[in-house]
Design a protein around this motif. Structure first.
Motif, short mmCIF file in Angstrom:
data_model
loop_
_atom_site.label_atom_id
_atom_site.label_comp_id
_atom_site.label_asym_id
_atom_site.label_seq_id
_atom_site.Cartn_x
_atom_site.Cartn_y
_atom_site.Cartn_z
N ASN A 1 0.82 -1.29 -0.17
CA ASN A 1 -0.09 0.00 -0.15
C ASN A 1 0.83 1.43 -0.07
O ASN A 1 0.96 1.83 1.07
CB ASN A 1 -0.91 -0.08 1.40
N THR A 2 1.28 1.65 -1.16
CA THR A 2 2.20 2.88 -1.21
C THR A 2 1.96 3.68 -2.31
O THR A 2 2.57 4.21 -3.30
CB THR A 2 3.80 2.45 -1.68
N GLY A 3 0.73 4.12 -2.27
CA GLY A 3 0.27 5.26 -2.97
C GLY A 3 -0.74 4.72 -3.93
O GLY A 3 -1.13 3.66 -3.87
N TYR A 4 -0.93 5.34 -5.09
CA TYR A 4 -1.88 4.89 -6.15
C TYR A 4 -1.57 3.85 -6.62
O TYR A 4 -0.27 3.40 -6.95
CB TYR A 4 -1.80 6.17 -7.29
N CYS A 5 -2.30 2.81 -7.28
CA CYS A 5 -2.17 1.81 -7.72
C CYS A 5 -1.81 1.63 -9.36
O CYS A 5 -2.57 1.48 -10.11
CB CYS A 5 -2.98 0.60 -7.49
N LEU A 6 -0.37 2.13 -9.67
CA LEU A 6 -0.15 2.57 -11.01
C LEU A 6 -0.22 1.38 -11.78
O LEU A 6 -0.89 1.64 -13.13
CB LEU A 6 1.16 3.18 -11.14
N ARG A 7 0.00 0.10 -11.46
CA ARG A 7 -0.08 -1.06 -12.63
C ARG A 7 -1.42 -1.06 -13.24
O ARG A 7 -1.61 -1.33 -14.29
CB ARG A 7 0.46 -2.13 -12.12
N GLN A 8 -2.63 -0.97 -12.15
CA GLN A 8 -3.85 -1.24 -12.74
C GLN A 8 -4.27 0.05 -13.91
O GLN A 8 -5.17 -0.26 -14.51
CB GLN A 8 -4.77 -1.12 -11.71
N LEU A 9 -3.42 1.08 -13.92
CA LEU A 9 -3.68 2.12 -14.69
C LEU A 9 -3.51 1.55 -16.25
O LEU A 9 -4.32 1.95 -17.05
CB LEU A 9 -2.96 3.42 -14.75
N PHE A 10 -2.37 0.81 -16.25
CA PHE A 10 -2.02 0.29 -17.60
C PHE A 10 -2.78 -1.10 -17.97
O PHE A 10 -2.67 -1.42 -19.42
CB PHE A 10 -0.56 0.03 -17.51
N VAL A 11 -3.07 -1.73 -16.88
CA VAL A 11 -3.97 -2.97 -17.29
C VAL A 11 -5.25 -2.43 -17.84
O VAL A 11 -5.91 -1.71 -17.37
CB VAL A 11 -4.04 -3.80 -16.24
N GLY A 12 -5.75 -2.88 -19.29
CA GLY A 12 -7.17 -2.45 -19.74
C GLY A 12 -6.89 -1.03 -20.41
O GLY A 12 -7.99 -0.82 -20.96
N ALA A 13 -5.83 -0.38 -20.33
CA ALA A 13 -5.76 0.83 -21.16
C ALA A 13 -5.52 0.72 -22.77
O ALA A 13 -5.26 1.49 -23.35
CB ALA A 13 -4.68 1.75 -20.24
N GLU A 14 -5.22 -0.52 -23.17
CA GLU A 14 -5.07 -0.95 -24.64
C GLU A 14 -3.83 -0.20 -25.17
O GLU A 14 -4.15 0.32 -26.23
CB GLU A 14 -6.59 -0.69 -25.27
N GLY A 15 -2.90 0.01 -24.44
CA GLY A 15 -1.69 0.78 -24.92
C GLY A 15 -1.81 2.17 -25.30
O GLY A 15 -0.88 2.92 -25.81
N THR A 16 -2.77 2.78 -24.62
CA THR A 16 -2.92 4.17 -24.70
C THR A 16 -2.25 5.16 -23.70
O THR A 16 -2.28 6.38 -23.64
CB THR A 16 -4.52 4.66 -24.74
N LEU A 17 -1.72 4.38 -22.67
CA LEU A 17 -1.41 5.29 -21.65
C LEU A 17 0.51 4.77 -21.32
O LEU A 17 1.01 5.52 -20.67
CB LEU A 17 -1.94 4.69 -20.17
N GLY A 18 0.90 3.74 -21.89
CA GLY A 18 2.17 3.02 -21.84
C GLY A 18 2.17 1.93 -22.31
O GLY A 18 1.15 1.30 -22.79
N ILE A 19 3.61 1.28 -22.67
CA ILE A 19 3.67 0.17 -23.35
C ILE A 19 4.25 -0.90 -22.40
O ILE A 19 5.21 -0.75 -21.81
CB ILE A 19 4.82 0.30 -24.65
N PHE B 1 -21.19 -2.71 -22.15
CA PHE B 1 -21.12 -2.74 -23.73
C PHE B 1 -19.55 -3.38 -24.20
O PHE B 1 -19.56 -3.79 -25.42
CB PHE B 1 -21.13 -1.50 -24.45
N SER B 2 -18.79 -3.48 -23.32
CA SER B 2 -17.76 -4.17 -23.70
C SER B 2 -17.30 -5.15 -22.29
O SER B 2 -17.02 -4.61 -21.08
CB SER B 2 -16.57 -3.28 -23.88
N ALA B 3 -17.07 -6.43 -22.55
CA ALA B 3 -16.88 -7.36 -21.26
C ALA B 3 -15.41 -7.63 -21.16
O ALA B 3 -14.65 -7.37 -20.14
CB ALA B 3 -17.49 -8.58 -21.28
N GLU B 4 -14.95 -8.16 -22.32
CA GLU B 4 -13.40 -8.78 -22.13
C GLU B 4 -12.60 -8.38 -23.51
O GLU B 4 -11.50 -8.42 -23.37
CB GLU B 4 -13.36 -10.20 -21.86
N HIS B 5 -13.35 -7.88 -24.47
CA HIS B 5 -12.40 -7.52 -25.65
C HIS B 5 -11.83 -6.11 -25.69
O HIS B 5 -10.97 -6.14 -26.37
CB HIS B 5 -13.30 -7.92 -26.65
N GLY B 6 -12.42 -5.23 -24.92
CA GLY B 6 -12.23 -4.00 -24.81
C GLY B 6 -12.96 -3.14 -25.61
O GLY B 6 -13.76 -3.33 -26.42
#
Ligand code: MLT
Ligand code: ZN
Length: 478
Positions: A193-211, A429-434
């Protein structure tokens, strides 16, 4: 010497970073990268950069950032929504992660797997199995889909009912940011528990926030007993009642609970060589149930039979086949896994990857079928998928004899018809395909207001120049 096009200088710098194997520019070399596997989207590209490691990718991104070159990250190119296909203007660079495929470590005590983004999901599953563990994520495209894409799209698949989505399996990530910085968050801690959970930002972002370049995934103990049955059921309601029976008996053992329509199963039997129905007669609705447990001597087979007998007696189940061998188990799973391919070979289809609360799946199937048939006489509804977590692929096959292009031209009307039902059932409207490039137009209606504004603020903070996978997920400002 001045360069011919604005991006020629950047491409020359990128070629110097990744070496001769690492940059493809000829049309025949890039052809496989500019079209999605469904053949819905065909783009064009400046080239395909294939960096060999994270440092090289970071250097490529620094060049792109300085030159204003937009990039499209691509893994196994199995997106269902055009999420990895570049635009048609030929000004975007594809970043392929396929050379970064090392399995770095498997730890059966920590129950973790550390690996690079270009490893296929199947290679990851195999590495876990070789260490006596289970990577509890299974999707139809697992032989081709790569971990980076699987995480970037928060893939779900067959085992969500028990283990959650890809998001729930991520302990750590390494990500290259839009300006070429590397964020090394490859921690394998269960508590942090060390601040914002950054990894979850990139999961599901479909490459729009980082690679995403590498990840630490959670493993599960290897199942010691597995039991699989293929059942003909009386109705979607009966399928739900059967699910409730299994949940009541031992919720921790339900590893997959998949629904298939009779029509979709017929397509598989018709078009996929070697596919066989393991029952004496065909039916309008089927269920595949898989139970699994890491416990020894758990008597899983007896539990499966007990539930099926009770459901046969009550009339929910009409007939059932239990796999007696690994080969039979694989043959049963094949009937389910080949649903997409069977539909593709039957003709044109419009996919609707949607979710509703599990209890509302039967209503969804009935109401959406009726709504689509009212919209287009002769349309063939082929609902199937992950009933145990409420995610149905409510796909629609073209009427027999209709021109495929004319059918596909109606895709928005068809998707909107299904979505109108999904909305009344409190679904998504989108469950798992994004969202990809197929569904950004739906975002304002479904996620508008504060939610979309927050997403846009996050995008702006991480990628102010809009260089990462433009045109995907978020609607473009009009
Ligand atoms: C599957 O579960 O087989 C795919 O996600 C579905 C599809 O092709 O729509
Ligand atoms: Zn699916």
């Amino acid at each position: 010497m001045p360069h011919a096009t604005p991006h020629a200088a950047a491409l020359a710098e990128i070629a110097a970073i990744v070496g001769p194997r690492g940059l493809l520019t000829g049309p025949e070399d890039t052809a496989a990268y500019v079209e999605d596997w469904r053949r819905l989207y065909r783009g064009a590209t400046l080239g395909v950069a294939r960096p060999a490691n994270t440092a090289d990718l970071a250097a490529v991104m620094r060049v792109c950032h300085a030159a204003g070159v937009a990039v499209v990250p691509q893994g196994g190119n199995t997106s269902m929504v055009g999420g990895a296909t570049p635009s048609a203007d030929g000004q975007q660079l594809i970043i392929s992660l396929s050379r970064m495929q090392a399995i770095r470590a498997v730890d059966p005590v920590d129950l973790t797997l550390t690996l690079e983004a270009g490893a296929t999901l199947r290679a990851a599953q195999d590495a876990a199995a070789a260490a006596g563990c289970l990577l509890p994520l299974s999707i139809s495209s697992e032989g081709t889909a790569q971990i980076g894409g699987v995480l970037a799209t928060n893939a779900g698949g067959n085992n969500t009912v028990r283990y959650g989505n890809a998001r729930d399996l991520v302990l750590g990530l390494e990500v290259v940011l839009a300006d070429g910085q590397i964020w090394n968050g490859l921690r394998r801690l269960r508590k942090d528990n060390t601040g914002y959970c950054l990894r979850q930002l990139f999961v599901g972002a479909e490459g729009t926030l980082g690679i995403i370049t590498a990840a630490v995934l959670k493993l599960a103990p290897r199942p010691r007993e597995v039991a699989v049955a293929f059942c003909a059921v009386a109705s979607p309601e009966a399928a739900l009642a059967l699910f409730a029976r299994f949940q009541a008996q031992d919720p921790a053992a339900v590893q997959a609970f998949e629904y298939m329509s009779g029509l979709g199963t017929d397509f598989v039997l018709r078009h996929i060589p070697g596919a066989v129905l393991p029952l004496a007669a065909s039916a309008a609705h089927y269920v595949l149930v898989e139970l699994a447990t890491p416990r020894m001597n758990a008597g899983l087979r007896d539990s499966l039979e007990a539930v099926l007998e009770a459901a046969l007696e009550s009339g929910e189940v009409l007939d059932a086949a239990i796999a007696e061998s690994e080969a039979q188990r694989a043959a049963i799973w094949r009937l389910r896994e080949e649903h997409s391919e069977g539909q593709k070979r039957e003709g044109a289809s419009v996919k609707n990857d949607i979710s509703v609360p599990v209890s509302r799946v039967p209503e969804l199937i009935r109401l959406a079928t009726a709504a689509c048939e009212a919209l287009m006489p002769g349309i063939r509804a082929v609902p199937f998928g992950h009933m145990g977590d409420g995610n149905i692929h409510f796909n629609l096959e073209q009427p027999v004899g209709m021109d495929p292009a004319a059918f596909l031209a109606q895709d928005h009307a068809i998707m909107d018809t299904v979505n109108a039902v999904v909305r009344t059932l409190d679904g998504s409207f989108s469950a798992e395909h994004g969202v990809g490039q197929l569904k950004p137009y739906m975002m304002p209606e479904w996620r508008g207001g504060a939610e979309l504004a927050l997403m846009q603020a996050i995008k702006h903070a991480l990628d102010p120049a809009g260089l990462l996978n433009p045109g995907k997920v978020l609607p473009t400002a009009s």
